[in-house]
Write an enzyme that holds these catalytic residues in place. Sequence first.
Site, short mmCIF file in Angstrom:
data_model
loop_
_atom_site.label_atom_id
_atom_site.label_comp_id
_atom_site.label_asym_id
_atom_site.label_seq_id
_atom_site.Cartn_x
_atom_site.Cartn_y
_atom_site.Cartn_z
N GLY A 173 25.46 -8.06 18.70
CA GLY A 173 24.36 -7.42 19.43
C GLY A 173 23.79 -8.35 20.48
N ALA A 174 24.06 -8.03 21.77
CA ALA A 174 23.53 -8.86 22.86
C ALA A 174 22.24 -8.23 23.39
N SER B 166 22.05 -8.70 15.02
CA SER B 166 20.83 -8.26 15.74
C SER B 166 21.20 -6.99 16.52
N VAL C 89 33.14 -3.72 16.38
CA VAL C 89 33.19 -4.66 15.25
C VAL C 89 33.83 -3.96 14.05
N HIS D 296 -0.64 -21.41 46.72
CA HIS D 296 0.55 -22.13 47.15
C HIS D 296 0.49 -23.57 46.66
N GLY E 112 19.37 -4.03 16.38
CA GLY E 112 18.23 -3.12 16.36
C GLY E 112 17.52 -3.13 15.03
N ARG E 113 16.45 -2.36 14.91
CA ARG E 113 15.60 -2.41 13.73
C ARG E 113 15.31 -1.02 13.19
N VAL F 136 17.79 -8.25 22.71
CA VAL F 136 16.76 -9.27 22.92
C VAL F 136 16.88 -10.40 21.90
N GLY G 65 0.83 -1.20 0.00
CA GLY G 65 0.00 0.00 0.00
C GLY G 65 0.86 1.25 0.00
P1 FAD Z 1 5.12 -5.48 11.96
O1 FAD Z 1 4.80 -6.65 12.79
O2 FAD Z 1 6.50 -5.34 11.44
O3 FAD Z 1 4.09 -5.52 10.74
C1 FAD Z 1 4.14 -4.63 9.70
C2 FAD Z 1 3.46 -5.24 8.50
O4 FAD Z 1 3.31 -4.24 7.50
C3 FAD Z 1 4.28 -6.37 7.84
O5 FAD Z 1 3.43 -7.43 7.53
C4 FAD Z 1 4.80 -5.72 6.56
O6 FAD Z 1 4.97 -6.65 5.51
C5 FAD Z 1 3.68 -4.77 6.24
N1 FAD Z 1 4.05 -3.66 5.38
C6 FAD Z 1 5.12 -2.83 5.48
N2 FAD Z 1 5.06 -1.87 4.53
C7 FAD Z 1 3.92 -2.10 3.83
C8 FAD Z 1 3.29 -1.46 2.75
N3 FAD Z 1 3.80 -0.35 2.21
N4 FAD Z 1 2.15 -1.99 2.27
C9 FAD Z 1 1.59 -3.10 2.82
N5 FAD Z 1 2.15 -3.75 3.85
C10 FAD Z 1 3.30 -3.25 4.36
N6 FAD Z 1 7.82 -8.29 20.43
C11 FAD Z 1 7.21 -8.69 21.55
O7 FAD Z 1 6.41 -7.94 22.12
N7 FAD Z 1 7.44 -9.94 22.07
C12 FAD Z 1 8.30 -10.80 21.50
O8 FAD Z 1 8.49 -11.91 21.99
C13 FAD Z 1 8.98 -10.39 20.33
N8 FAD Z 1 9.84 -11.22 19.72
C14 FAD Z 1 10.46 -10.80 18.58
C15 FAD Z 1 11.38 -11.67 18.00
C16 FAD Z 1 12.04 -11.28 16.86
C17 FAD Z 1 13.02 -12.22 16.23
C18 FAD Z 1 11.75 -10.02 16.26
C19 FAD Z 1 12.41 -9.60 15.00
C20 FAD Z 1 10.84 -9.16 16.84
C21 FAD Z 1 10.20 -9.54 18.02
N9 FAD Z 1 9.29 -8.70 18.66
C22 FAD Z 1 8.69 -9.10 19.81
C23 FAD Z 1 8.97 -7.37 18.13
C24 FAD Z 1 7.63 -7.41 17.39
O9 FAD Z 1 7.71 -8.38 16.36
C25 FAD Z 1 7.31 -6.04 16.81
O10 FAD Z 1 7.38 -5.06 17.82
C26 FAD Z 1 5.92 -6.05 16.22
O11 FAD Z 1 5.80 -7.01 15.20
C27 FAD Z 1 5.58 -4.67 15.65
O12 FAD Z 1 4.30 -4.70 15.12
P2 FAD Z 1 3.87 -3.72 13.94
O13 FAD Z 1 2.44 -4.03 13.66
O14 FAD Z 1 4.23 -2.34 14.28
O15 FAD Z 1 4.79 -4.10 12.69
P1 NAI Z 2 18.10 -4.54 20.66
O1 NAI Z 2 17.96 -3.08 20.61
O2 NAI Z 2 17.35 -5.31 21.66
O3 NAI Z 2 19.63 -4.92 20.87
C1 NAI Z 2 20.63 -4.50 19.98
C2 NAI Z 2 21.96 -4.64 20.69
O4 NAI Z 2 22.96 -4.48 19.72
C3 NAI Z 2 22.17 -3.58 21.76
O5 NAI Z 2 22.63 -4.20 22.93
C4 NAI Z 2 23.21 -2.66 21.14
O6 NAI Z 2 24.04 -2.05 22.09
C5 NAI Z 2 23.97 -3.62 20.24
N1 NAI Z 2 24.64 -3.01 19.11
C6 NAI Z 2 24.15 -2.05 18.28
N2 NAI Z 2 25.05 -1.78 17.30
C7 NAI Z 2 26.11 -2.60 17.52
C8 NAI Z 2 27.35 -2.80 16.83
N3 NAI Z 2 27.67 -2.13 15.72
N4 NAI Z 2 28.21 -3.70 17.33
C9 NAI Z 2 27.90 -4.43 18.46
N5 NAI Z 2 26.75 -4.27 19.13
C10 NAI Z 2 25.86 -3.38 18.67
O7 NAI Z 2 17.79 -5.04 19.17
P2 NAI Z 2 17.51 -6.48 18.57
O8 NAI Z 2 18.01 -7.55 19.47
O9 NAI Z 2 17.96 -6.40 17.18
O10 NAI Z 2 15.94 -6.55 18.61
C11 NAI Z 2 15.17 -5.53 17.99
C12 NAI Z 2 13.94 -5.28 18.76
O11 NAI Z 2 13.00 -6.33 18.54
C13 NAI Z 2 14.12 -5.26 20.26
O12 NAI Z 2 14.58 -4.01 20.73
C14 NAI Z 2 12.74 -5.51 20.73
O13 NAI Z 2 12.03 -4.31 20.69
C15 NAI Z 2 12.21 -6.46 19.69
N6 NAI Z 2 12.27 -7.82 20.20
C16 NAI Z 2 11.55 -8.12 21.32
C17 NAI Z 2 11.59 -9.37 21.84
C18 NAI Z 2 10.83 -9.65 23.08
O14 NAI Z 2 10.01 -8.84 23.46
N7 NAI Z 2 11.05 -10.77 23.74
C19 NAI Z 2 12.38 -10.45 21.25
C20 NAI Z 2 13.16 -10.00 20.11
C21 NAI Z 2 13.05 -8.75 19.62
#
Ligand code: FAD
Ligand code: NAI
Length: 475
Positions: A190-191, A279, A247, A454, A281-282, A193, A122
Site C-alpha cells: 500500500g503506497a 497499510s 499481492v 521575504h 486503508g482502515r 499515506v 463503552g
Molecule cells: P481515533 O483516533 O481512532 O480514536 C478513537 C478512540 O475510541 C480510540 O481511543 C479507541 O480506543 C476508542 N474506542 C473505540 N471503541 C471504543 C469503545 N467501544 N469504547 C471506548 N473507547 C473506544 N490524520 C491526520 O489528520 N494527520 C496525520 O498526520 C495522520 N497521521 C496518521 C498516521 C498513522 C500511522 C495513522 C494510523 C493515522 C494517521 N492519521 C492522521 C489519521 C488519524 O489518526 C485519524 O483520522 C484520527 O485519529 C481519527 O480520529 P477519531 O477520533 O475518529 O478516532
Molecule cells: P490509504 O488509503 O492512504 O492508502 C492505502 C493504499 O493501499 C492505496 O494506495 C491503495 O490503493 C492500496 N491498496 C489497497 N489494497 C491493496 C492491496 N491488496 N494490495 C496493494 N495495495 C493495496 O491508507 P493507509 O496508508 O493505510 O492510511 C489510512 C488512512 O490514515 C489514510 O487514508 C489517512 O486518512 C490516514 N493517514 C493520514 C495521514 C496524514 O494525514 N498525513 C498519515 C497516515 C495516515
Amino acid sequence: MSQTFDIAVIGAGPGGYIAAIRAAQLGYRVACIDAWTNASGGPAPGGTCTNVGCIPSKALLQSSEHFEHARLHFADHGIATGTVKIDVPTMVARKDAIVKQNNDGILYLFKKNKVTFLHGRGSFVRALDGGYELAVEGAQNTTLQARHVIVATGSRARALPGVAFDEERILSNDGALRLQAVPKKLAIIGAGVIGLEMGSVWRRLGAEVTILEGLPTFLAAADEQIAKEAKKAFDKQGLKIELGVKVGEVKTHKRGVTIAYTDAQGQGQTLEAERLIVSIGRVPNTEGLGADKVGLKLDERGAIVVDALCRTNLPGVWAVGDVVRGPMLAHKAEEEGVAVAERIAGQHPHVDFNTIPWVIYTSPEVAWVGATEQQLKASGRAYKVGTFPFMANGRARALGDTTGMVKILADAATDQVLGVHMVGPLVSELIAEAVMAMEFKASAEDIARICHAHPSLSEATKEAALAVDKRPLNF
Ligand code: FAD
Ligand code: NAI
C-alpha cells in the site's frame, strides 16, 4: 449507581475528546469514555492519532529526517560530523515520551473543562425514554445514562485477507512505530499515506524499502502533476515503489516474510523482507458497540451511517471522525466533533468538506486542498493554472531544499481559487493559507495582492497566484 449526563462521548480520539471539551464549554454535563490503555495499564486518551498515528509518526519522521540531514546534507554547510549513528531505542523512547505528554495533556484538558473521563469500553445497553443507557467495562465498570451520545470510536488498520497482524513480522501502523532496530529489508503493501510516511522513516534510517501498490497510478487522490513530482523525488531517494501489483500469498518464517505478487507486466515475483508493513486503508471500529441493542444503522463496511450533519438514524445519537464516511483525518474528526456539540446546543455550524486539507509528511511534503486538475477536467469546468517552482524561491535555496512547486487552480471566469496543490519543503504549513483563501472564496488575484514576507517559502504561493494571471515576478 448509574450516573446521568447530558452528553456521553464514546472514544477520546481527536473527534471524541474535542467534542467532549466543546460540549462542556457550552455548559453540558459530559462524560467521555475511552478504552485505550498504555503499557502501564493506565488510560491513554487521544485515540489512534495520539497513540499510534499522527503524533508518533511525526516524531519518527522528524528524528529520521535529522539523521538523514546529518548524514547527507550537513557537509554542504561545512559541518563535519564524522560517522553518524542512529540509536533506535532512544528515538522510539523520545516518541513514546511525546505520546505520553499528549495523553496527559488531554487528561488535564478534561479536568480543566469538567469532563468526566471513564477509562473502559463503552457500549449501548438500551434506549430509554429521551436518552440511552450505556455500559462501561474495563478499568471502571459502570453504567450511565445520557440524553445525547456522540460515537467517535475511530478506526483500525485493515489486514490483508488471511494475513493477520502479529506486530512482529507483519506490522500494522502500531508495530511499524515500535520497531527497536532498523530492518535490513522492509516490505510495505500500500503506497498510501502510511506506506509513504513509514517507508520514509525506515528508509532514512537505512532500510531497503520496497512498497507494493495495487493501483497503476501513484497517489491517485492527489493532483497528477504533484504526484508525479513527488514520485520523482521518492525514486531519487531510493524508495522503491512498484505500481499495479497484485499481492498473492504472504508467508512468515524465522528470518522474515516472503510475499508473492504479480507485477504490472503480469510476471510472478517474490519479495523477501525482514518485516512487512500492511497499510491498505482502515476499517471503522463498531464491533462491541452494541449497535444492534439500539438499532444503530451501519453500512456494509461497518461504518456508522450519518447524514451531512453527523446525525445517525437514532434521535440523539451522533457519530464523527473515522467511524463515519469521509476522509480519515484527525482535523476532519475534530471539526465534526465541534460541529456536533454546537448542533446539540442549537447552533448552526458548517463543515466544508471541500476545504479539508490533506498533508503527507514525507520529504518533500505533499499538501493539497480543493479540486485537482484531473477533477476539474472531468467536471468540464473552465479553469486557469498557475505554478511556481521552489527552485526559484530564495528561502528554499537557503534551506537547501528546492524540490517541488506550488500550483493554484482558479476558475477561468471568476478567478475564484478552486484547488491548491503543493509538493516541497514545509508545505504542511503553507497549505493553511490556501485553506483560508478557499474558505473566504478568495480569487487568485487576492492571494497575489497580499504582502508575503521575504524571504519565505510562502512567496511561492503568491508567485503561483501571480502565475495564474501569467505575471509571476521571479520566474
Ligand atoms: P481515533 O483516533 O481512532 O480514536 C478513537 C478512540 O475510541 C480510540 O481511543 C479507541 O480506543 C476508542 N474506542 C473505540 N471503541 C471504543 C469503545 N467501544 N469504547 C471506548 N473507547 C473506544 N490524520 C491526520 O489528520 N494527520 C496525520 O498526520 C495522520 N497521521 C496518521 C498516521 C498513522 C500511522 C495513522 C494510523 C493515522 C494517521 N492519521 C492522521 C489519521 C488519524 O489518526 C485519524 O483520522 C484520527 O485519529 C481519527 O480520529 P477519531 O477520533 O475518529 O478516532
Ligand atoms: P490509504 O488509503 O492512504 O492508502 C492505502 C493504499 O493501499 C492505496 O494506495 C491503495 O490503493 C492500496 N491498496 C489497497 N489494497 C491493496 C492491496 N491488496 N494490495 C496493494 N495495495 C493495496 O491508507 P493507509 O496508508 O493505510 O492510511 C489510512 C488512512 O490514515 C489514510 O487514508 C489517512 O486518512 C490516514 N493517514 C493520514 C495521514 C496524514 O494525514 N498525513 C498519515 C497516515 C495516515
